[in-house]
Structure formats: C-alpha cells, structure tokens
Design an enzyme around this catalytic site. Structure first.
Site, mmCIF file in Angstrom:
data_model
loop_
_atom_site.group_PDB
_atom_site.id
_atom_site.type_symbol
_atom_site.label_atom_id
_atom_site.label_comp_id
_atom_site.label_asym_id
_atom_site.label_seq_id
_atom_site.Cartn_x
_atom_site.Cartn_y
_atom_site.Cartn_z
ATOM 1 N N CYS A 276 -82.232 7.334 -38.259
ATOM 2 C CA CYS A 276 -82.946 8.295 -39.102
ATOM 3 C C CYS A 276 -82.562 8.141 -40.570
ATOM 4 O O CYS A 276 -83.400 8.318 -41.466
ATOM 5 C CB CYS A 276 -82.669 9.717 -38.631
ATOM 6 S SG CYS A 276 -83.277 10.062 -36.960
ATOM 7 N N ASP B 187 -108.198 19.222 -42.762
ATOM 8 C CA ASP B 187 -108.708 20.312 -41.926
ATOM 9 C C ASP B 187 -107.621 20.929 -41.056
ATOM 10 O O ASP B 187 -107.919 21.752 -40.189
ATOM 11 C CB ASP B 187 -109.865 19.814 -41.058
ATOM 12 C CG ASP B 187 -109.476 18.620 -40.171
ATOM 13 O OD1 ASP B 187 -108.296 18.187 -40.208
ATOM 14 O OD2 ASP B 187 -110.360 18.105 -39.458
#
Length: 219
Positions: free
Chosen positions: A45, A139
């Site tokens: 990470c 959206d």
C-alpha cells in the site's frame, strides 16, 4: 446486497487528511477513484499511494478526483505520509479517509457487517478484503470495482486506461475492445443500427464478423 456496477456509491460523512467531508458533496459532478487499504504502514500500500500521487496530474486532466481509505485513524495516515515520501519520493496529494471503526469499509461491502473490533485491535490480515478500487461516475454510480490481494500492487496505468474508455463511451454509443488504449479503433455498440452508424460514421467501418463493427476513435 454487495455493491456492483451501476449501484449508487454509498454516501457518508468522515474525517480525512484534508478535513471532514460529506462524500457525495465532495464528489460534486466529478469522476472519482476511491481505493482502500487494510492498514497503514503496509508495504504494498505504501508503494501504491506514492505511485498514484506521482500521476495525480493525469487524473486531474481527466476531471477525476482521487481519495484513499485505510482502516486506521487520520492521525496514523499523517504519520504514514512520511514513510510514503521516504519510500517513493512522493507525499500523498489527495485525501485519505480514516475508518478506525470499520464503518465505511462495511458500507462499501469490503468487510462483513459482523466484523468485530476496531483498527487498533485488527491486523492487516484481518482486513485483507479492504483492497478494493472503485471508479465512480458524476451520476454517483459505480462504473468499475476490482479487488486485489494484499500481495499484488495495483496498476494505475490500467486505471487511467479504464477511465479513458469509460469517459469516451459515456459521450458516444461506443465500446472499446480488448487491450484498447486511447487513439485506437473502437466498437460501434449493437444497439446502434447500421443505418444510424452510416450517418454517424460516413467513412464506414470494418466488420471482421457481422456483429463486430470497428471504427476510428472520434476526436
């Protein structure tokens, strides 16, 4: 129900390294990449956050906001930033959500609802499924979701390629073929009749088989 393509991305309020946000308000009418991590100070990470920070201008150019999530408090994210800089040469330049109570990881289906404890009591392996990347459209719908094992770093060139495809096909009734990169031929979708396609693409197209119509990428 698990989140899938075309699901509305859950809204939430959370602390981040850049202050408190209400997620949908923060999104506005932008595209977004949200990618999660099972724990701060984890090796793969660390490389991912530095890598995506280095190409943030490519996401900016496409109108895409970046936001990370890690199952640790924001204060730990701030400490982790020093290691990310030392390891990759790049500090985080986008917000990182703190999720010490696992609430948001559960909301997005990355951890089961019955997961117990908090970030202090859980290891990275306990949170191994919090390795999911979401692309979210203006959206607020999820356009892509992909989960990675802890041992495999994410490829952000591929994320950019997918965004190019999603944004192109949102503007036109087109699809992109396997291994497509921006500038290459695209596919006229089956819902567009040949008659309509002739009006839109007067130069014609190639059809190696009747249902596959390849045409130059529109500018």
């Amino acid at each position: 129900m698990p989140l899938s393509i075309n699901s509305i991305a859950p809204d939430f309020k959370a602390h981040t390294t850049e202050g408190m946000i209400q997620f949908h308000d923060w999104l506005g009418d932008s595209w977004c990449v949200l990618f999660s991590h099972p724990k701060d100070f984890t090796p793969v990470c660390t490389t991912e956050i530095g890598s995506v920070a280095k190409v943030k201008d490519e996401f900016d150019r496409r109108g895409v906001k970046l936001i990370g999530l890690s199952v640790d408090p924001v204060a730990e994210h701030m400490r982790w930033a020093g290691d990310i800089l030392a390891a990759t040469g790049q500090s985080p330049n986008f917000p990182m959500i703190g999720d010490p109570d696992l609430r948001i990881a559960k909301l997005f289906g990355m951890l089961p609802e019955d997961a117990t404890g908090d970030s202090a009591s859980r290891t990275a392996m306990d949170n191994a499924t919090a390795r999911t990347l979401f692309i979210i459209g203006p959206d607020k719908k999820i356009k892509l979701t992909v989960s990675y094992p802890m041992t495999t770093g994410r490829n952000f060139d591929e994320v950019l390629r997918v965004i190019d495809s999603l944004q192109l096909t949102a503007r036109h009734q087109l699809a992109t073929p396997a291994n497509w990169i921006s500038g290459e031929d695209v596919v006229i979708v089956p819902s567009v009749s040949d008659e309509t396609a002739r009006q839109r693409f007067p130069g014609g197209w190639e059809s190696p088989v009747p249902y596959l119509r390849l045409v130059g990428m529109p500018s």
